[in-house]
Design a protein around this motif. Structure first.
Motif, PDB file in Angstrom:
ATOM      1  N   GLU A   1      55.623  41.399  45.026  1.00 39.77           N
ATOM      2  CA  GLU A   1      56.581  42.190  44.215  1.00 39.77           C
ATOM      3  C   GLU A   1      56.243  43.681  44.192  1.00 39.77           C
ATOM      4  O   GLU A   1      57.081  44.507  43.875  1.00 39.77           O
TER       5      GLU A   1
ATOM      6  N   TYR B   1      46.274  46.581  38.603  1.00 41.10           N
ATOM      7  CA  TYR B   1      46.313  46.102  39.989  1.00 41.10           C
ATOM      8  C   TYR B   1      47.763  45.900  40.434  1.00 41.10           C
ATOM      9  O   TYR B   1      48.678  45.828  39.604  1.00 41.10           O
ATOM     10  N   ILE B   2      47.923  45.823  41.748  1.00 41.02           N
ATOM     11  CA  ILE B   2      49.271  45.636  42.306  1.00 41.02           C
ATOM     12  C   ILE B   2      49.486  44.161  42.611  1.00 41.02           C
ATOM     13  O   ILE B   2      48.703  43.549  43.333  1.00 41.02           O
ATOM     14  N   LYS B   3      50.534  43.643  41.987  1.00 43.39           N
ATOM     15  CA  LYS B   3      50.880  42.243  42.236  1.00 43.39           C
ATOM     16  C   LYS B   3      51.785  42.183  43.470  1.00 43.39           C
ATOM     17  O   LYS B   3      52.800  42.869  43.533  1.00 43.39           O
ATOM     18  N   ARG B   4      51.350  41.401  44.440  1.00 41.75           N
ATOM     19  CA  ARG B   4      52.119  41.280  45.671  1.00 41.75           C
ATOM     20  C   ARG B   4      52.777  39.898  45.728  1.00 41.75           C
ATOM     21  O   ARG B   4      52.215  38.961  45.168  1.00 41.75           O
TER      22      ARG B   4
ATOM     23  N   GLU C   1      54.383  45.125  42.046  1.00 45.40           N
ATOM     24  CA  GLU C   1      54.485  45.563  40.652  1.00 45.40           C
ATOM     25  C   GLU C   1      53.086  45.925  40.155  1.00 45.40           C
ATOM     26  O   GLU C   1      52.114  45.200  40.438  1.00 45.40           O
TER      27      GLU C   1
ATOM     28  N   ASP D   1      46.284  44.486  32.869  1.00 43.82           N
ATOM     29  CA  ASP D   1      45.668  43.368  32.156  1.00 43.82           C
ATOM     30  C   ASP D   1      44.608  43.963  31.224  1.00 43.82           C
ATOM     31  O   ASP D   1      43.468  44.205  31.621  1.00 43.82           O
TER      32      ASP D   1
ATOM     33  N   THR E   1      45.766  52.189  40.079  1.00 46.24           N
ATOM     34  CA  THR E   1      45.098  51.008  40.645  1.00 46.24           C
ATOM     35  C   THR E   1      43.987  51.399  41.619  1.00 46.24           C
ATOM     36  O   THR E   1      43.064  50.637  41.850  1.00 46.24           O
TER      37      THR E   1
ATOM     38  N   ILE F   1      50.466  45.878  37.514  1.00 43.74           N
ATOM     39  CA  ILE F   1      50.188  45.063  36.326  1.00 43.74           C
ATOM     40  C   ILE F   1      49.035  45.694  35.555  1.00 43.74           C
ATOM     41  O   ILE F   1      48.067  46.174  36.154  1.00 43.74           O
TER      42      ILE F   1
ATOM     43  N   GLN G   1      55.433  53.068  38.164  1.00 36.88           N
ATOM     44  CA  GLN G   1      54.907  52.131  39.161  1.00 36.88           C
ATOM     45  C   GLN G   1      54.402  52.818  40.438  1.00 36.88           C
ATOM     46  O   GLN G   1      54.526  52.272  41.534  1.00 36.88           O
TER      47      GLN G   1
END
Ligand code: SF4
Ligand code: SF4
Length: 139
Positions: free
Chosen positions: A106, A101-104, A108, A112, A92, A110, A87
């Motif tokens: 969190e 991409y970075i999920k905010r 995290e 896709d 990204t 991701i 991570q």
């Protein structure tokens, strides 16, 4: 409108035929070529996004299969080893399509796979070698 990123593999005997032109003319599809490796008398490889209404799309896919093109969804060719990924987020910064991409909030990372174009930039920058792409089999 239906759209999907596909990996097409062309056998050597049809690699010089105007197949994509036929898809546009006869099946009303539009396309965006994301990657292409086409050489005379060798298997060709193309990653493209194909768009159109679902009926035309299905008919276009049938046409491709009929003439001997092998079709795979892009997610069969690119994988992330989730055990190896730590991570860090480096991928990204280079992914041109937003498939990584970075999920905010969190934070995290991701993946896709349906948005992936097979460019392989993430493979080059990943310090954990977590990303693998098997598109190059046709070379
Ligand atoms: S190969 Fe990697 S960097 Fe390129 S589009 Fe796919 S996920 Fe993004
Ligand atoms: S660069 Fe590699 S380790 Fe870092 S988030 Fe991306 S896949 Fe995971």
């Amino acid at each position: 409108m239906y759209a999907k990123v596909l990996v097409l593999r062309f056998p050597p005997e049809i690699v010089d035929k105007p197949i994509i032109t036929n898809l546009v003319r006869s099946y009303n599809l539009t396309f965006n070529i994301l990657k292409a490796q086409i050489f005379p008398r060798k298997e060709g490889l193309m990653v493209l996004e194909l768009r159109g209404n679902k009926l035309d799309y299905d008919r276009g896919i049938e046409y491709l299969k009929r003439i001997g093109v092998r079709i795979e969804p892009i997610d069969q060719s690119i994988k992330r080893d989730d055990e190896a990924c730590f991570q860090c987020g480096a991928c990204t910064a280079v992914c041109p399509t937003g498939a990584l991409y970075i999920k905010r909030p969190e934070m995290e990372v991701i993946f896709d796979s349906e948005r992936c174009s097979g460019c392989e930039w993430c493979v080059k920058v990943c310090p954990a070698h977590a990303m693998t792409v098997t598109l190059s089999e046709a070379e």
